[in-house]
Structure formats: C-alpha cells, structure tokens
Enzyme design. Sequence first.
Site, mmCIF file in Angstrom:
data_model
loop_
_atom_site.group_PDB
_atom_site.id
_atom_site.type_symbol
_atom_site.label_atom_id
_atom_site.label_comp_id
_atom_site.label_asym_id
_atom_site.label_seq_id
_atom_site.Cartn_x
_atom_site.Cartn_y
_atom_site.Cartn_z
ATOM 1 N N HIS A 14 40.012 33.823 34.538
ATOM 2 C CA HIS A 14 39.644 34.125 35.936
ATOM 3 C C HIS A 14 40.846 33.850 36.836
ATOM 4 C CE1 HIS A 14 36.516 34.008 39.354
ATOM 5 N NE2 HIS A 14 37.703 33.916 39.928
ATOM 6 N N HIS A 16 43.242 35.428 40.406
ATOM 7 C CA HIS A 16 43.524 36.396 41.479
ATOM 8 C C HIS A 16 45.029 36.607 41.535
ATOM 9 C CE1 HIS A 16 39.403 36.061 43.109
ATOM 10 N NE2 HIS A 16 39.486 34.842 42.608
ATOM 11 N N LEU A 17 45.464 37.809 41.161
ATOM 12 C CA LEU A 17 46.913 38.088 41.166
ATOM 13 C C LEU A 17 47.351 38.826 42.420
ATOM 14 C CD1 LEU A 17 47.645 39.026 37.423
ATOM 15 C CD2 LEU A 17 48.018 36.847 38.592
ATOM 16 N N ARG A 18 46.400 39.241 43.264
ATOM 17 C CA ARG A 18 46.728 39.918 44.535
ATOM 18 C C ARG A 18 47.491 41.224 44.276
ATOM 19 N NH1 ARG A 18 42.805 36.791 46.299
ATOM 20 N NH2 ARG A 18 43.441 34.788 47.149
ATOM 21 N N ASN A 42 39.155 41.743 43.591
ATOM 22 C CA ASN A 42 38.848 41.699 45.034
ATOM 23 C C ASN A 42 40.073 41.985 45.891
ATOM 24 O OD1 ASN A 42 39.899 39.141 44.257
ATOM 25 N ND2 ASN A 42 38.913 38.123 45.994
ATOM 26 N N LYS A 100 32.692 42.354 37.684
ATOM 27 C CA LYS A 100 32.584 41.150 38.507
ATOM 28 C C LYS A 100 31.525 41.357 39.581
ATOM 29 C CE LYS A 100 33.451 37.160 40.286
ATOM 30 N NZ LYS A 100 34.629 36.532 40.838
ATOM 31 N N HIS A 137 30.103 35.496 40.472
ATOM 32 C CA HIS A 137 30.365 34.483 41.510
ATOM 33 C C HIS A 137 28.992 33.962 41.914
ATOM 34 C CE1 HIS A 137 32.697 32.666 44.923
ATOM 35 N NE2 HIS A 137 31.451 32.471 45.283
ATOM 36 N N HIS A 175 33.729 29.709 37.628
ATOM 37 C CA HIS A 175 34.129 28.509 38.396
ATOM 38 C C HIS A 175 32.948 27.614 38.787
ATOM 39 C CE1 HIS A 175 33.119 31.413 41.479
ATOM 40 N NE2 HIS A 175 34.273 32.000 41.480
ATOM 41 N N LEU A 220 36.335 28.373 47.175
ATOM 42 C CA LEU A 220 34.924 28.673 46.946
ATOM 43 C C LEU A 220 34.678 28.917 45.460
ATOM 44 C CD1 LEU A 220 34.127 30.967 49.989
ATOM 45 C CD2 LEU A 220 33.232 28.666 49.542
ATOM 46 N N ASP A 248 40.844 30.353 38.461
ATOM 47 C CA ASP A 248 40.536 30.827 39.822
ATOM 48 C C ASP A 248 41.726 30.624 40.754
ATOM 49 O OD1 ASP A 248 39.069 32.096 41.785
ATOM 50 O OD2 ASP A 248 37.963 30.307 42.372
ATOM 51 N N HIS A 252 46.919 32.212 48.914
ATOM 52 C CA HIS A 252 46.930 32.760 50.276
ATOM 53 C C HIS A 252 48.181 32.209 50.945
ATOM 54 C CE1 HIS A 252 42.771 34.340 50.367
ATOM 55 N NE2 HIS A 252 42.424 33.254 49.697
HETATM 56 C C1 NCD Z 1 38.995 33.675 46.026
HETATM 57 C C2 NCD Z 1 40.052 34.529 46.703
HETATM 58 O O1 NCD Z 1 40.777 34.014 47.561
HETATM 59 O O2 NCD Z 1 40.194 35.700 46.352
HETATM 60 N N1 NCD Z 1 38.896 32.419 46.707
HETATM 61 C C3 NCD Z 1 38.429 31.267 46.195
HETATM 62 O O3 NCD Z 1 38.311 30.298 46.937
HETATM 63 N N2 NCD Z 1 38.118 31.161 44.933
HETATM 64 C C4 NCD Z 1 37.731 34.412 46.002
HETATM 65 C C5 NCD Z 1 36.753 33.866 45.023
HETATM 66 O O4 NCD Z 1 36.899 34.042 43.820
HETATM 67 O O5 NCD Z 1 35.790 33.240 45.461
HETATM 68 ZN ZN ZN Z 2 37.865 33.736 41.983
#
Ligand code: NCD
Ligand code: ZN
Length: 345
Positions: A14, A16-18, A42, A100, A137, A175, A220, A248, A252
């Site tokens: 899991h 997030h690679l943006r 996302n 997802k 989620h 998560h 989150l 996760d 940011h």
């Molecule tokens: C994730 C994100 O920033 O894309 N943020 C997080 O706090 N985990 C979104 C998510 O998976 O809830």
């Molecule tokens: Zn996530």
Amino acid sequence: MTDRLTIRRPDDWHVHLRDGAMLAAVAGWTARQFARAIVMPNLTPPVTTIAAAAAYRDRIIAALPAGTAFTPLMTCYLTDAADADEIARGHGEGVFTACKLYPAHATTNSAHGVTDIFALAPVLERMQAIGMPLLVHGEVTDREVDIFDREAVFIDRTLTPLVKAFPALKIVLEHITTAEAVAFVNDAPDTVAATITPQHMLINRNAIFDGGIRPHAYCLPVAKREVHRAAVRAAATSGSPKFFLGTDSAPHGVARKEAACGCAGIFNAPIALESYAIAFDEDGALDRLEGFASEHGPRFYGLPLNDGTVTLERATVAVPAVIGEGDTAVVPFHGGETIGWRLVD
Ligand code: NCD
Ligand code: ZN
C-alpha cells in the site's frame, strides 16, 4: 542481540507514489526498499480505467533510473460508475492487480469514492469470481461519527455485511489502527487480511498533540489510543499470515501539511523497513519480520515470493528533517530524529 538481519526482498502492499514532480521525487525511495508495491490510484483525476493505469505505470517506471528492479502493481479506483467488464479485462491483461474502495470523502482525493458499496454488487461478484482483491479504506465518512471511531463503525456497518455477502471475495482492510480491526480480521475467514503501517505500530494519538499540533504525525486513519497501537503491533508481530506490510507512505509538500487545514499523510518511504525493524526489535520479534514484510502479502495475493534479499543493520542514523526541495520538499516520518536501524545498500 541481532545486529544484522537479512530477509527475502520485501514488497509494500500500500503506497502513494503521486504523479509529476512528486512522483519523480519519491518513487526511488520505495524502489530502493521494495521489489513490488501496490500503488494507490487516488490521483486527480483518480485512476479508473485500464488506459489510465497503464499510462501511470509507465510514468512510474520512467521516474526510476533505467533498469531499476521494481514492479508497480496497479489498482483501479472504484467509483459509483465502476464497470465490471473494464475491471475484469484490466485484471486479465495484468494491468489492475486489485481495486481500491474509498468511501466517498474519506480522505485525500476521495471525492469520487463510492457512496454505497452494495450498489457495486455486480463489480464485487465479478472480482470474487476472478480472484481479484478488494482493498478497503475502512472508515465511515459520516461526520456525526467521532473521527477516532470511524474505523470500528465501518467494520460494523459495512465490512461485516460485505464479508457475509461476498464470502469468497479477497478483501484487504488497509492500514488498520484499532483493536476492533485486529479482532475482526483474526475472526474473519482466510479471504480477509490487513495491512499495517509503521506509524500505526510506533505512534499513538498523543504524537499528534505532543506539545502543540504536529501535522507530520497526522494521517488517515488517524492514530488511536495506546491500547489500539499495542493491539495493531501485536497483530503485526504475531506471525499470522493475515497481517502484512503496507506503508501507506503518503507524501505531501511541507506547505500542504503545515497549514490551517493540513493534508493527511505520513511520508515513511525513506525509512520504512527501518521503522518496522524498530518495532519488531523492541518486541523481540525480528525473526517474524520476514514473514510480515516478504511472505504473507504475496501469498495472500497469489503472487510469487521475490528472489534476492535486503539487509538491515543496527546503526545510529540521523533522519533528515526535510527531504527534497521546493514543491517536493517533504518531512519524513522520524524527520529530525535519530533511529537505530539502517537498510544496507
Ligand atoms: C492518503 C493520501 O494522502 O493520499 N493519506 C493518508 O493519510 N493515508 C490517503 C489515504 O490513503 O487515506
Ligand atoms: Zn493510503
């Protein structure tokens, strides 16, 4: 005392690679630690089609130095308009590993999420038939529900009936942060598993309010009370094949975290394995890190175990306060602190 630990090369189930500049800034951190990663969809707009996922996969590979041994495993973002045929075709073509589920408005870029998961029964039936995992989620988005209760309420209201209605569907509760989630997964059939982040093993909700508001400890699902952290950590180190590694990692830019309304997400990719090692070591469970990091996930997904190994060693490591520059400057998990493990290159 174990000072060096060599384990089969792990995966991150899991992350997030943006996209764009942030992708270029962060992808290498994940590829350095993991052979494969389940990449969250996302983006803005979210990844909902085979074409979008294939193009995103190409951008991830292009963001890494040529020849990097890293396989991004792509996911399809479910919306109310999700199409069973497109999803099944994407899975068959090897583009979509999983779907997802974000409940609408649960978190970052989830405005397109699902308003009623049971309305997607035709999609879930098809996924069940083809053995395609649903990644969840697990938080209700009802603002009347206390934020610290949203995972437990989701389990009662949505997940329990979902598992009953789709008894052969592979479901990963992502998560997890609560004792309720641990108990639910332990009691559920073998079709149900969970990922666990390093932060939810290491911090409780006090970290978010430690002498002032700490945006870099906010993600989150939000960290819960100590009793929940302990339960999640015990699950991770238990050796149960139902629990496996999912960081996760959710970068940011600093300005988006340190704001009047800061984004949720903890960027742990640069020190992910080190962070897990801290927790497993403290609990005398280093011998179980390999199962959690490198074996339980692929077995659940029905994928081969990786070849090769990585080595962690006990060392004093100063984690930078900030990684990157300009718009891609991100404060990592443990930023500015000293930790006791290092991944050997
Ligand atoms: C994730 C994100 O920033 O894309 N943020 C997080 O706090 N985990 C979104 C998510 O998976 O809830
Ligand atoms: Zn996530």
